[in-house]
Structures are given as structure tokens and as C-alpha cells.
Scaffold this active site. Structure first.
Site, mmCIF file in Angstrom:
data_model
loop_
_atom_site.group_PDB
_atom_site.id
_atom_site.type_symbol
_atom_site.label_atom_id
_atom_site.label_comp_id
_atom_site.label_asym_id
_atom_site.label_seq_id
_atom_site.Cartn_x
_atom_site.Cartn_y
_atom_site.Cartn_z
ATOM 1 C CD GLN A 1 -2.525 -1.179 2.616
ATOM 2 O OE1 GLN A 1 -3.605 -0.635 2.879
ATOM 3 N NE2 GLN A 1 -1.813 -2.100 3.667
ATOM 4 C CG ASN A 2 4.293 1.186 2.272
ATOM 5 O OD1 ASN A 2 2.983 1.442 2.980
ATOM 6 N ND2 ASN A 2 4.969 0.363 2.772
ATOM 7 C CG HIS B 1 -2.967 2.599 -1.710
ATOM 8 N ND1 HIS B 1 -2.930 2.482 -0.199
ATOM 9 C CD2 HIS B 1 -4.113 2.066 -1.990
ATOM 10 C CE1 HIS B 1 -4.106 1.953 -0.074
ATOM 11 N NE2 HIS B 1 -4.713 1.448 -1.118
ATOM 12 C CB THR C 1 -1.239 -2.828 6.572
ATOM 13 O OG1 THR C 1 -2.311 -2.049 6.352
ATOM 14 C CG2 THR C 1 -1.393 -4.327 6.809
HETATM 15 N N1 APR Z 1 6.795 -2.026 12.737
HETATM 16 C C1 APR Z 1 5.719 -2.723 12.591
HETATM 17 N N2 APR Z 1 4.460 -2.159 12.457
HETATM 18 C C2 APR Z 1 4.468 -0.991 12.650
HETATM 19 C C3 APR Z 1 5.454 -0.116 13.039
HETATM 20 C C4 APR Z 1 6.960 -0.986 13.067
HETATM 21 N N3 APR Z 1 7.993 0.135 13.328
HETATM 22 N N4 APR Z 1 5.272 1.163 13.063
HETATM 23 C C5 APR Z 1 3.788 1.085 13.053
HETATM 24 N N5 APR Z 1 3.306 -0.066 12.750
HETATM 25 C C6 APR Z 1 2.148 -0.455 12.426
HETATM 26 C C7 APR Z 1 0.911 -0.103 13.033
HETATM 27 O O1 APR Z 1 0.508 -0.764 14.203
HETATM 28 C C8 APR Z 1 -0.215 -0.266 12.086
HETATM 29 O O2 APR Z 1 -0.735 -1.423 12.123
HETATM 30 O O3 APR Z 1 1.703 -0.293 10.926
HETATM 31 C C9 APR Z 1 0.583 -0.020 10.634
HETATM 32 C C10 APR Z 1 0.383 1.443 10.260
HETATM 33 O O4 APR Z 1 -1.097 1.545 9.982
HETATM 34 P P1 APR Z 1 -1.389 2.979 8.991
HETATM 35 O O5 APR Z 1 -0.843 4.129 9.533
HETATM 36 O O6 APR Z 1 -3.020 2.802 9.051
HETATM 37 O O7 APR Z 1 -0.775 2.450 7.555
HETATM 38 P P2 APR Z 1 -1.710 1.702 6.380
HETATM 39 O O8 APR Z 1 -2.327 0.552 7.214
HETATM 40 O O9 APR Z 1 -0.464 1.396 5.371
HETATM 41 O O10 APR Z 1 -2.409 2.688 5.831
HETATM 42 C C11 APR Z 1 -3.296 2.149 4.713
HETATM 43 O O11 APR Z 1 -4.137 4.427 4.068
HETATM 44 O O12 APR Z 1 -4.112 6.657 4.087
HETATM 45 C C12 APR Z 1 -4.078 5.498 3.588
HETATM 46 O O13 APR Z 1 -3.115 5.228 1.211
HETATM 47 C C13 APR Z 1 -2.724 5.376 2.622
HETATM 48 O O14 APR Z 1 -1.709 3.374 2.257
HETATM 49 C C14 APR Z 1 -2.033 3.874 3.104
HETATM 50 C C15 APR Z 1 -3.528 3.420 3.533
#
Ligand code: APR
Length: 242
Positions: free
Chosen positions: A86-87, A104, A191
Site C-alpha cells: 500500500q506504500n 496506492h 498495516t
Molecule cells: N513495525 C511494524 N509495524 C508498525 C511499526 C513498526 N515499526 N510502526 C507502526 N506499525 C504498524 C501499526 O501498528 C499499524 O498497524 O503499522 C500500521 C500502520 O497503519 P496505518 O498508519 O493505517 O498505515 P497503512 O495500514 O499502510 O494505511 C493504509 O491508508 O491513508 C491510506 O493510502 C494510505 O496506504 C495507506 C493506507
């Protein structure tokens, strides 16, 4: 050869110093989604949106892959590996992963405002990455994408970030589901599974395969029937361990 599909989110790049979205210090704690990540924002507030992504490009140039990206790339020595992320960063590419599906979009690419099929890698991005990795000053390269995003393509179309905004379709989603359905092992890393349709990818896997989850917190997996092996660690630690 067994096939591993790795599904990643912002947490896999957190240990490279790239902000996640929904953690307390996340991107959406500092920006309103409607100001920087919607088609309306791009139409009525173009400069704010362009500046937001230029800032993220500049930050990305100074970041490095972390052991999580490297561990995922090294799986290719013993398995057939597909990364679905998703990154919008290019750290999976830089770590050496060779089969990557971005759900994305990608920060290092632009596309025509008129025809979403016309996608353009930012000229000079790869060279800028290498130069900054060798210690050159980032600001020397900022113009690389500032000019690019304000240019027009050969059809005279205005350009935009090649990023999926909220409310826009996810063109690679069906392809990603097909890939997930072929996994013998499914790894989910970093995620929150908060955004659809991306999060629904976990329902495309076969019911009899093992799922490994590496995350600091446990996202909601209640609707997954598969056995889930949960490693509650930072990705940079948990993925090399896995
Ligand atoms: N190591 C492992 N997991 C981690 C770490 C780390 N150092 N830091 C944070 N996390 C985890 C959090 O616990 C959470 O589950 O990463 C996840 C981050 O979640 P989000 O911030 O919601 O990111 P993501 O799931 O990628 O968001 C999905 O949302 O805004 C949209 O398009 C954007 O691609 C993105 C999508």
C-alpha cells in the site's frame, strides 16, 4: 518452489523514518486528508497537494531501506515472492525485491490528469536516489520533480501525482487479489487494515495456508479463518526473525 506473498503497509517503512498514517504521530495527525489526498483537493487546491507530495518526495530521498525491506527481498533466494504494498515509497525496489504491486501508486511517478494510463517515471529520480545515498545534498535535486510536476506531457496534459487518492479506484486491486490467491504462505506487515479495498486483500488467500503477521499492534483479523502466527515486533526486527 513455494510462493510467498507479502502484503505491506506503512509500518514496514516506519523503521526507515517514514511516518505511518494512523499512529499518534502519523501523517493524518498533521494533515487533513481532504486537503491533500482527494480529487477535490487536487482540483481546487492544486498547489497544496503538489507541495505535500513534493515534500514527501524530498523526505523519501533521504530515507534508506531498513532490515524489514531487506529481509523481504532476501526471501527471493529460496522462494517465489510477490510483494503487494500500500506504500508509495520505493524502498521495496531499493532493497532488491523484483515483483512489486503498488496498490496506492508511487511517489516517484506522475500521470496525466486526463488519461490515467499515461504514467511517467520522474526523470532523474533514480540518479537523485543514488546521489543522495552517496552523500550529495538533497536540495540539489528538489528541482528534479518540481519542474516535472508543473510540466505538461507530450499531449499537453497537466500532470498529477501517480497516487490513489481517497475516493478514487484502486486499478491494481484485482491483479493483487489474483496474486494473493496463489500464495502458499501469506505475510502481512505494518498495516492497520483500515482502508478498503486494500484491506480486503486478506480474504483472497486460500483458506488452508499459513498467515504470518508482523506488526506492533494486532489489526482486526477476526474475519480471517486461516491460522495466524502473530509476531508483535517492529518490522525491522520481526521480519528478519521470521
Ligand atoms: N513495525 C511494524 N509495524 C508498525 C511499526 C513498526 N515499526 N510502526 C507502526 N506499525 C504498524 C501499526 O501498528 C499499524 O498497524 O503499522 C500500521 C500502520 O497503519 P496505518 O498508519 O493505517 O498505515 P497503512 O495500514 O499502510 O494505511 C493504509 O491508508 O491513508 C491510506 O493510502 C494510505 O496506504 C495507506 C493506507
Amino acid at each position: 518452489m513455494k510462493k510467498i506473498v507479502v502484503f505491506t503497509g506503512a509500518g514496514v517503512s516506519a523503521d526507515s523514518g517514514i511516518a505511518t498514517f494512523r499512529d499518534s504521530d502519523g501523517l493524518w495527525a498533521n494533515y487533513r486528508i481532504e486537503d491533500v489526498c482527494t480529487p477535490e483537493a487536487l482540483e481546487f487546491n492544486r498547489s497544496t497537494v503538489i507541495e505535500f507530495y513534493n515534500k514527501r518526495r524530498r523526505e523519501l530521498l533521504e530515507k534508506r531501506v531498513n532490515p524489514a525491506h531487506t529481509a523481504i527481498a532476501s526471501l527471493e533466494r529460496a522462494y517465489e515472492v510477490e510483494v503487494i504494498t500500500q506504500n508509495i515509497d520505493d524502498l521495496h525496489e531499493r532493497a532488491g525485491s523484483t515483483r512489486i504491486t503498488h496498490l496506492h501508486g508511487e511517489l516517484s511517478k506522475l500521470r496525466s490528469m486526463r488519461d490515467a494510463e499515461r504514467i511517467y517515471p520522474i526523470a532523474g529520480w533514480g540518479e537523485a536516489v543514488k546521489a543522495v545515498e552517496q552523500g550529495e545534498d538533497v536540495d540539489r535535486y528538489a528541482s528534479v520533480w518540481q519542474e516535472a510536476v508543473e510540466a505538461k506531457d507530450e499531449h499537453g496534459d497537466l500532470l498529477r501525482p501517480h497516487v490513489v487518492f481517497f475516493g478514487e479506484s484502486v486499478p491494481n486491486y484485482d491483479a493483487a487479489c489474483r496474486i494473493a490467491s496463489t500464495a502458499d504462505i501469506f505475510i502481512v506487515c505494518g498495516t492497520s487494515l483500515a482502508v478498503y479495498p486494500a484491506a480486503a486483500l486478506v480474504f483472497s488467500i486460500r483458506k488452508d495456508i499459513p498467515v504470518y503477521l508482523v506488526d506492533l499492534a494486532r489489526p482486526d483479523l477476526s474475519r480471517i479463518d486461516n491460522p495466524v502466527h502473530f509476531i508483535q515486533k517492529r518490522a525491522a526486527e520481526g521480519l528478519p526473525e521470521l
